[in-house]
Design an enzyme around this catalytic site. Sequence first.
Site, PDB file in Angstrom:
ATOM      1  N   CYS A   4       6.112   0.106   0.905  1.00 32.03           N
ATOM      2  CA  CYS A   4       4.929   0.629   1.555  1.00 32.03           C
ATOM      3  C   CYS A   4       4.368   1.820   0.767  1.00 32.03           C
ATOM      4  O   CYS A   4       3.256   2.257   1.004  1.00 32.03           O
ATOM      5  CB  CYS A   4       5.209   1.014   2.992  1.00 32.03           C
ATOM      6  SG  CYS A   4       6.627   2.076   3.186  1.00 32.03           S
ATOM      7  N   SER A   5       5.151   2.328  -0.199  1.00 35.70           N
ATOM      8  CA  SER A   5       4.598   3.436  -0.978  1.00 35.70           C
ATOM      9  C   SER A   5       3.589   2.925  -2.004  1.00 35.70           C
ATOM     10  O   SER A   5       2.849   3.707  -2.579  1.00 35.70           O
ATOM     11  CB  SER A   5       5.718   4.201  -1.679  1.00 35.70           C
ATOM     12  OG  SER A   5       6.441   3.312  -2.501  1.00 35.70           O
ATOM     13  N   CYS A   6       3.575   1.627  -2.248  1.00 35.57           N
ATOM     14  CA  CYS A   6       2.682   1.072  -3.246  1.00 35.57           C
ATOM     15  C   CYS A   6       1.487   0.416  -2.588  1.00 35.57           C
ATOM     16  O   CYS A   6       1.302  -0.795  -2.651  1.00 35.57           O
ATOM     17  CB  CYS A   6       3.417   0.067  -4.119  1.00 35.57           C
ATOM     18  SG  CYS A   6       4.695   0.844  -5.095  1.00 35.57           S
ATOM     19  N   CYS A  34       3.421  -6.146  -2.961  1.00 37.05           N
ATOM     20  CA  CYS A  34       4.454  -5.141  -3.186  1.00 37.05           C
ATOM     21  C   CYS A  34       5.214  -5.004  -1.885  1.00 37.05           C
ATOM     22  O   CYS A  34       4.610  -4.908  -0.838  1.00 37.05           O
ATOM     23  CB  CYS A  34       3.881  -3.792  -3.578  1.00 37.05           C
ATOM     24  SG  CYS A  34       5.203  -2.638  -3.931  1.00 37.05           S
TER      25      CYS A  34
END
Lengths: 121, 213
Positions: free
Chosen positions: B117-119, B114
Site C-alpha cells: 500500500c506504500s506504492c 503493487c
Amino acid sequence: MNAFELTLSGSPELPKSNEGDPVFSEPWQAEAFAMTVRLHEKGVFSWSEWAEALSHELYKPGRRADASDYFDCWVAALSRLVTELSITSREQLDDLTESWHRAAEATPHGKPILLENDPKR
Amino acid sequence: MTPENDMHDHDHDHDHDNHFSEMQARVKALETVLTQKGLIDPAAIDAIVETYETKIGPRNGARVVAKAWSEPDFADWLRRDATAAIASLGYTGRQGEHMRAVFNTPETHNLVVCTLCSCYPWSVLGLPPVWYKAPPYRSRAVIDPRGVLDEFGVALPEGQKIRVWDSTAELRYIVIPQRPAGTEGLDQDALADLVTRDSMIGTGLAKPAGEAL
C-alpha cells in the site's frame, strides 16, 4: 445512530467532505478510523470515553498549525484508551511497533509485509 | 495472445524499498494486538474502509485526466514529465515520489499493480481499493492480466495488448484512460465525472458519456 455515525459525532474536528464523509489522506488513517468504529460497535468503550480521549490529545500543546497531525492525535488517543482499559500495555504496543518497522525493512519489494518477516521474531 | 509485461527489474537496487512510517507501524501494532485479543477482525476493518474508499479524498486524478483529454499541450507535458505536470495543478506527492502517466490507446491497455500500500499515489488517486493490496491481485495481474480484467468486468477488444506496470516506492503510475466517444461537447468538470478511480489503475475504463458518477 449507528457506531459509524456515533464515531463521527463523537470526534471533534474530524476532517469531512461536503457530503459529510470523513476525509483521509493516507490509508493508515482510514484503518485507525475503522478500528475505532469497530471497537465502539463492540462496546469496548463508549462514545463519551472516546470523545474525551480524543479531545485530550487534540488540545495538547504543540500541535501543528495546519492540523495535519489530526490522525496522529487519533492514534495516540486510541492507544491511550486501549492501555487504560488494560487491553494492552504501552510496552507491548511499542514492541510491536518496532517489530513492524523491522518487518517492513526486511520484506523485499513486491512481497506483502508480514509481522513474521521481522528477523527478531 | 501473450500480454507484454513491463515489470521493473530493479528490485535488487532497493534494499530498503519497504519502509513503514511511524504512524503506519503504530496502526499495524494496534491492529495486531486488537486482532490477537479477538476485538477486531482485519476483514471487518477492510470492509469498513471499503465502504468509503471510493468517496474519499480529492478527485485530483480525475481532473488530471480531464485536462489531458481537453488540452493536447498538457497531455504532452504529462507524457514527458508527469511529476511536474501534476504538480502544476497543485497536487503534490510526498517527497521523492515520482509519477509517470501511461496512456491507453486502441493498441495498448495499461494496468498498474503493487501489493504494497506504500506504492500508490494517494495524493492523486485517493485511497487504494482493498483488493489492490491483496497478494493474489499482484501475482494474478502479472500472470493473467486479461483474466483479472475479465473479473472486473472489463472486456478488451481482441488484439489490444495489455502492459502491466509495477509500482515502486520511487515511481508511481497513473493510467490515462481513453476518452469515451461522444464527449466532444463536455467541459473538464463533466469529463472528470466520467473518470473512475479504477480507470486510473487500469482495472476499469472511463464511463461512457451520460453516465456520470
